[in-house]
Design a protein around this motif. Structure first.
Motif, PDB file in Angstrom:
ATOM      1  N   VAL A  14     -30.369 -37.324  25.624  1.00 39.66           N
ATOM      2  CA  VAL A  14     -31.078 -36.047  25.739  1.00 39.66           C
ATOM      3  C   VAL A  14     -32.562 -36.301  25.508  1.00 39.66           C
ATOM      4  N   GLU A  15     -33.380 -35.348  25.967  1.00 37.51           N
ATOM      5  CA  GLU A  15     -34.808 -35.455  25.743  1.00 37.51           C
ATOM      6  C   GLU A  15     -35.115 -35.381  24.248  1.00 37.51           C
ATOM      7  N   PRO A  16     -36.205 -36.016  23.800  1.00 38.34           N
ATOM      8  CA  PRO A  16     -36.581 -35.902  22.385  1.00 38.34           C
ATOM      9  C   PRO A  16     -36.810 -34.437  21.996  1.00 38.34           C
ATOM     10  N   GLY A  17     -36.631 -34.139  20.702  1.00 38.54           N
ATOM     11  CA  GLY A  17     -36.896 -32.793  20.203  1.00 38.54           C
ATOM     12  C   GLY A  17     -35.752 -31.826  20.358  1.00 38.54           C
ATOM     13  N   GLN A  18     -34.511 -32.309  20.274  1.00 35.99           N
ATOM     14  CA  GLN A  18     -33.360 -31.405  20.427  1.00 35.99           C
ATOM     15  C   GLN A  18     -33.321 -30.358  19.326  1.00 35.99           C
ATOM     16  N   PHE A  19     -33.676 -30.727  18.102  1.00 40.05           N
ATOM     17  CA  PHE A  19     -33.678 -29.754  17.003  1.00 40.05           C
ATOM     18  C   PHE A  19     -34.585 -28.571  17.333  1.00 40.05           C
ATOM     19  N   ARG A  20     -35.777 -28.846  17.824  1.00 44.50           N
ATOM     20  CA  ARG A  20     -36.709 -27.779  18.190  1.00 44.50           C
ATOM     21  C   ARG A  20     -36.112 -26.892  19.289  1.00 44.50           C
ATOM     22  N   ARG A  21     -35.466 -27.521  20.284  1.00 43.07           N
ATOM     23  CA  ARG A  21     -34.869 -26.740  21.369  1.00 43.07           C
ATOM     24  C   ARG A  21     -33.769 -25.824  20.843  1.00 43.07           C
ATOM     25  N   VAL A  22     -32.939 -26.340  19.936  1.00 40.02           N
ATOM     26  CA  VAL A  22     -31.858 -25.522  19.386  1.00 40.02           C
ATOM     27  C   VAL A  22     -32.432 -24.346  18.599  1.00 40.02           C
ATOM     28  N   VAL A  23     -33.485 -24.581  17.830  1.00 32.40           N
ATOM     29  CA  VAL A  23     -34.134 -23.487  17.108  1.00 32.40           C
ATOM     30  C   VAL A  23     -34.613 -22.422  18.090  1.00 32.40           C
ATOM     31  N   ARG A  24     -35.253 -22.845  19.155  1.00 33.78           N
ATOM     32  CA  ARG A  24     -35.795 -21.884  20.117  1.00 33.78           C
ATOM     33  C   ARG A  24     -34.683 -21.130  20.842  1.00 33.78           C
ATOM     34  N   LEU A  25     -33.613 -21.818  21.151  1.00 31.71           N
ATOM     35  CA  LEU A  25     -32.497 -21.155  21.831  1.00 31.71           C
ATOM     36  C   LEU A  25     -31.816 -20.145  20.916  1.00 31.71           C
ATOM     37  N   ILE A  26     -31.688 -20.467  19.634  1.00 36.26           N
ATOM     38  CA  ILE A  26     -31.097 -19.506  18.702  1.00 36.26           C
ATOM     39  C   ILE A  26     -32.047 -18.330  18.486  1.00 36.26           C
ATOM     40  N   LYS A  27     -33.343 -18.580  18.458  1.00 44.09           N
ATOM     41  CA  LYS A  27     -34.300 -17.472  18.391  1.00 44.09           C
ATOM     42  C   LYS A  27     -34.192 -16.604  19.642  1.00 44.09           C
ATOM     43  N   MET A  28     -33.958 -17.230  20.796  1.00 47.96           N
ATOM     44  CA  MET A  28     -33.790 -16.473  22.035  1.00 47.96           C
ATOM     45  C   MET A  28     -32.560 -15.577  21.933  1.00 47.96           C
ATOM     46  N   PHE A  29     -31.486 -16.101  21.355  1.00 47.03           N
ATOM     47  CA  PHE A  29     -30.278 -15.306  21.145  1.00 47.03           C
ATOM     48  C   PHE A  29     -30.551 -14.124  20.227  1.00 47.03           C
ATOM     49  N   THR A  30     -31.274 -14.344  19.127  1.00 51.11           N
ATOM     50  CA  THR A  30     -31.501 -13.262  18.160  1.00 51.11           C
ATOM     51  C   THR A  30     -32.402 -12.168  18.715  1.00 51.11           C
ATOM     52  N   ARG A  31     -33.127 -12.459  19.793  1.00 51.74           N
ATOM     53  CA  ARG A  31     -34.002 -11.453  20.406  1.00 51.74           C
ATOM     54  C   ARG A  31     -33.441 -10.964  21.746  1.00 51.74           C
ATOM     55  N   SER A  32     -32.171 -11.250  22.007  1.00 52.05           N
ATOM     56  CA  SER A  32     -31.607 -10.971  23.330  1.00 52.05           C
ATOM     57  C   SER A  32     -31.250  -9.505  23.549  1.00 52.05           C
ATOM     58  N   ARG A  33     -31.170  -8.713  22.483  1.00 50.44           N
ATOM     59  CA  ARG A  33     -30.907  -7.279  22.616  1.00 50.44           C
ATOM     60  C   ARG A  33     -32.030  -6.532  21.904  1.00 50.44           C
ATOM     61  N   LEU A  34     -32.643  -5.595  22.603  1.00 51.87           N
ATOM     62  CA  LEU A  34     -33.786  -4.895  22.040  1.00 51.87           C
ATOM     63  C   LEU A  34     -33.413  -4.079  20.813  1.00 51.87           C
ATOM     64  N   TYR A  35     -32.141  -3.693  20.695  1.00 55.09           N
ATOM     65  CA  TYR A  35     -31.724  -2.856  19.576  1.00 55.09           C
ATOM     66  C   TYR A  35     -31.329  -3.676  18.351  1.00 55.09           C
ATOM     67  N   TRP A  36     -31.335  -4.998  18.450  1.00 56.82           N
ATOM     68  CA  TRP A  36     -31.029  -5.836  17.298  1.00 56.82           C
ATOM     69  C   TRP A  36     -32.246  -5.955  16.388  1.00 56.82           C
ATOM     70  N   ASP A  37     -32.005  -6.075  15.112  1.00 63.53           N
ATOM     71  CA  ASP A  37     -33.053  -6.360  14.137  1.00 63.53           C
ATOM     72  C   ASP A  37     -32.557  -7.509  13.279  1.00 63.53           C
ATOM     73  N   LEU A  38     -32.829  -8.735  13.732  1.00 63.01           N
ATOM     74  CA  LEU A  38     -32.317  -9.939  13.096  1.00 63.01           C
ATOM     75  C   LEU A  38     -33.465 -10.722  12.465  1.00 63.01           C
ATOM     76  N   PRO A  39     -33.166 -11.768  11.696  1.00 64.26           N
ATOM     77  CA  PRO A  39     -34.220 -12.463  10.936  1.00 64.26           C
ATOM     78  C   PRO A  39     -35.335 -13.018  11.806  1.00 64.26           C
ATOM     79  N   GLY A  40     -36.500 -13.177  11.182  1.00 62.73           N
ATOM     80  CA  GLY A  40     -37.652 -13.746  11.858  1.00 62.73           C
ATOM     81  C   GLY A  40     -37.586 -15.258  11.967  1.00 62.73           C
ATOM     82  N   GLY A  41     -38.653 -15.811  12.543  1.00 65.35           N
ATOM     83  CA  GLY A  41     -38.655 -17.226  12.889  1.00 65.35           C
ATOM     84  C   GLY A  41     -38.502 -18.178  11.726  1.00 65.35           C
ATOM     85  N   LEU A  42     -39.141 -17.887  10.577  1.00 68.45           N
ATOM     86  CA  LEU A  42     -39.054 -18.818   9.453  1.00 68.45           C
ATOM     87  C   LEU A  42     -37.637 -18.881   8.906  1.00 68.45           C
ATOM     88  N   ILE A  43     -36.974 -17.739   8.771  1.00 70.97           N
ATOM     89  CA  ILE A  43     -35.598 -17.744   8.270  1.00 70.97           C
ATOM     90  C   ILE A  43     -34.677 -18.455   9.252  1.00 70.97           C
TER      91      ILE A  43
END
Length: 435
Positions: free
Chosen positions: A183-212
């Motif tokens: 895989v390309e370098p930086g998989q951890f960063r990609r997984v973080v970004r993809l999970i952040k994408m999931f947490t923002r995938s519904r406008l009505y969700w109110d889930l933790p911010g980026g640091l958490i």
């Protein structure tokens, strides 16, 4: 457990195309940030106050975890650092001075800059905003610089310590090419970004911010040196288990609780509820009969992004257009071990109790591994009484053995599945009668 259906390529296209900001958007946000800092400087001069000494970019922008957002709601964090003697002694007054400087800069804002608890927030008409964290700098007795953040009180804090921690974790945790990773370098960063994408995938969700989110992923991340989709799935599963044990999240830089406020704890609790909802939807990925359209629709449920639906529909059309129709050859024998005599409808019904071998009449030029899905549809009163009107079998071999248990007319069909696509189909009708 069966191997997980491979969506690595589809996930990476999604990441590059619909998750990452891309150079044009990053440049636009950089321009906004520089303009905002220019407004602060101009406003301070107009008010007769000393300007800041330097700035430090913080947060997801500099950590490269800031994602695309359908409404353009981007958050840019900047620390503006003053000499200690150039700011009011009160942290509230210090934040208010910076907010007043923005208002005095001569720029007309859709929403006036506001001095909030931890930063001065400047909103822009295209929905993104800049958070200006106010710091003062002094020198300790030992001659070392001391930075203090203007929050509810002056708090000693390094504005780059979280960024430094995150970059170190990405380098430490991500699979290494030198260790055989593909895989390309930086998989951890990609997984973080993809999970952040999931947490923002519904406008009505109110889930933790980026640091958490980043802190939690650093705790539970499970690298996969060959596939990002496997790393993402396994990390989500481990995150679910972690949150079932505790909602408390500690800061990675000072061990303080990031969930001490009720709001933050509720957001973490809601994150667990969302994981409990979506992870069962991904179980289809481990079904040996999972085909590409179903796998893509499973990931659509995670991200709720049109990319996945469009790709699923394309895969469905390709599967229909490319699959070949093959005839099924039928052999009849007295036992499951044979020998089997080639059967033709002109021979009359197959005697009840006989053993039947179904096989492809010709082999496709398809290399293994592949999956053969055989389906049996029984008709007649005997099959109905036995509650055996339909059953199926899955295996790697292009043949199927079945005992003729019920009189009546029956249908056997098959699908040859390769890489999540049906490459061949076939069906055969036959009759079974009492001997």
């Amino acid at each position: 457990m069966n191997a997980m259906f491979n969506c690595h390529t589809a996930l990476n296209v999604f990441y590059q195309q619909d998750v990452r900001l891309g150079p044009k958007l990053r440049t636009r946000l950089k321009v906004s940030r520089k303009a905002c800092l220019g407004h602060v400087k101009e406003g301070l001069r107009r008010l007769g106050h000393p300007v800041y000494e330097r700035v430090c970019i913080q947060g997801s922008y500099v950590m490269h975890t800031l994602n695309q957002h359908p409404n353009g709601e981007f958050d840019i964090d900047v620390a503006v650092i003053f000499k200690k003697e150039d700011l009011p002694k009160s942290p509230l007054r210090a934040r208010q001075r910076v907010a007043a400087a923005m208002r005095a800069s001569g720029v007309r804002f859709a929403t006036m800059p506001l001095a909030r608890l931890n930063a001065v927030t400047v909103w822009y008409s295209d929905h993104h905003h800049v958070d200006l964290a106010v710091y003062r700098e002094s020198t300790s007795f030992w001659g070392k610089p001391v930075l203090e953040h203007a929050s509810s009180e002056w708090t000693v804090r390094d504005p780059v310590e979280v960024t430094r921690w995150f970059k170190k974790e990405d380098k430490r945790l991500s699979p290494k090419l030198d260790d055989g990773a593909i895989v390309e370098p930086g998989q951890f960063r990609r997984v973080v970004r993809l999970i952040k994408m999931f947490t923002r995938s519904r406008l009505y969700w109110d889930l933790p911010g980026g640091l958490i989110i980043s802190t939690l992923v650093a705790e539970v991340y499970e690298p996969a040196p060959e596939r990002d989709d496997v790393a993402l799935y396994n990390t989500l599963v481990r995150l679910q288990k972690r949150l079932r044990g505790s909602y408390d999240v500690k800061s990675p830089v000072d061990a303080s609780s990031l969930t001490r406020r009720d709001k933050n704890e509720r957001q973490v609790r809601d994150l667990l509820a969302r994981l409990d909802d979506i992870l069962p939807r991904l179980a289809i990925l481990f079904d040996p009969l999972c085909m590409e359209p179903r796998a893509l629709r499973a990931w659509w449920f995670v991200f709720r992004h049109d990319y996945w639906l469009k790709r699923a529909r394309t895969a469905e059309l390709a599967s229909l257009n490319q699959s070949q129709n093959l005839r099924i050859q039928v052999g009849v024998g007295d036992s499951s071990s044979g020998p089997f005599t080639l059967y033709h409808p002109s021979h009359g019904p197959i005697p009840k109790g006989a053993h039947v071998r179904f096989a492809l009449r010709k082999r496709l030029g398809v290399e293994s591994p592949f999956t053969c899905h055989w389906k049996v549809q029984n008709r007649g009163s005997e099959a109905q009484a036995a509650r055996d009107l339909a059953h199926d079998a899955v295996g790697p071999e292009p043949f199927f053995l079945q005992e003729a248990k019920y009189t009546g007319r029956h249908t056997v069909s098959f699908e040859l599945i390769k890489d999540g696509r049906v490459v061949a189909r076939g069906a055969r009708n036959l009759s079974v009668a009492a001997p």
